[in-house]
Design a protein around this motif. Structure first.
Motif: not given
Length: 362
Positions: A6, A9-12, A14-15, A50
């Motif tokens: 995480w 890859r912060p977007w994971t 956030d999702a 996000p």
């Protein structure tokens, strides 16, 4: 492993949070069922998640608008989970004054919109219900402080390691320069005195001095390479260690070496420390008791290694100020878990005696 993924890859994350908010709002819809407004509020609240780190105040304000829209009749379905996460993000990603103002506004807004707790309720319950909107902000700010303290602690550990490496390199440079320069000076003096009467001996002394100077340059170049690579570990310890003691003693001139016990392969730190202790002691003998004879005794014992260097020169103080000589030797031995004694010997002269324990597995 999941936390590292995480972070990389912060977007994971956030999702995942957006999905949790969407599920919580849709599954927690009124018994009357879903309608367009409920779905729209849930999707909008999840879509804001996000952006909570980059724009926490804006997200909190927009989620508050959705909250006000959700509590309107007839469905009374407010995005509570999104509101809690947005308030947490304010505390986590904004300064203390901003977090305090947001918490106060959240409490005031809760009192205005939902009304104060009943006056008949106990004071503690009244206070708990009234201050409830401020709790997520406080938790977020506490998490921010924890992360900052952890980062600062890691930075201090890294800086401490760098300082320790610099001190070690300073000791290395001191040992190299003091020893080799004194040896070069010794052999240059021999050459100067013997050139008129014994040119061959003078030539041999000059060659030895040249080789010693070359060794000094090699070791100093290695240490300077370490400095240029910001303290990376030293992999090459060539020229330093117990195996080099005979050459060190021979180069020192008026010294002898005695080895007792069954030789074993010493740990790198111990091997290095023994060599540097002998080197420093012989250098001090030449510096403070020129012409004195030195004797180096190395003993391999079942649980430790001992090294003793004594000379027959005139008595001298056990220390010479806060320099890197005896203090450096003591620090080396201490880092290996051993002990060292240095001072005038009863028979005259000066003695350095170090005892360094060996691992039980050896």
């Amino acid at each position: 492993m999941i936390v590292k993924a995480w972070k990389s890859r912060p977007w994971t994350g956030d999702a995942a949070i957006a999905a949790v908010v969407l599920a919580a709002e849709l599954l927690g819809s009124p018994a009357a069922g879903l309608d367009g407004r409920v779905v729209l509020i849930a999707v909008a609240a999840a879509g804001l998640m996000p952006a909570r780190r980059r724009h926490p105040i804006v997200v909190a304000a927009l989620v508050a608008v959705l909250y006000l829209a959700g509590i309107q009749p007839p469905t009374y379905d407010a995005p509570v989970s999104a509101m809690l996460i947005a308030l947490f993000a304010v505390g986590r990603h904004t300064s203390a004054p901003t977090s305090i103002v947001t918490a106060v506004l959240a409490v005031a807004g809760g009192v205005v919109v939902l009304g104060p707790a009943p006056a008949t309720a106990p004071f503690l319950m009244f206070l708990t219900v009234t201050l409830a909107p401020a709790y997520p902000v406080a938790v977020g700010y506490a998490e921010r402080l924890r992360a900052e303290l952890s980062q600062r602690r890691e930075q201090q550990v890294a800086e401490s390691a760098v300082r320790e490496e610099r001190r070690r390199i300073a000791r290395e440079l001191h040992d190299v320069i003091a020893h080799h320069v004194s040896v070069v000076g010794l052999y240059m003096g021999v050459a100067r005195r013997t050139i008129p009467t014994d040119p061959e001996r003078a030539r041999s002394a000059l060659l030895t001095g040249e080789e010693t100077a070359r060794q000094a340059m090699t070791e100093m170049r290695r240490l300077l390479d370490v400095l240029r690579t910001d303290g990376e570990p030293i992999d090459n310890q060539a020229g330093v260690g117990v195996a080099r003691l005979p050459a060190l003693v021979d180069a020192s001139g008026n010294a002898t070496l005695q080895v007792s016990g069954e030789a074993v392969v010493l740990p790198t730190t111990v091997d290095h420390a023994v060599y540097r202790i002998v080197q420093e002691a012989l250098t001090n003998t030449r510096k403070h008791a020129g012409g004195a004879r030195s004797r180096v005794r190395l003993a391999y014992l079942p649980d430790r290694v001992e090294v003793e260097i004594d000379d027959d020169g005139p008595a001298r103080p056990g220390t010479a100020g806060p320099g890197l000589g005896l203090a450096g030797m003591a620090e080396r031995v201490s880092l290996c878990g051993g002990e060292i004694r240095a001072g005038p010997s009863p028979e005259g002269g000066f003695t350095v005696h170090a005892r360094i324990p060996l691992p039980e597995t050896m």
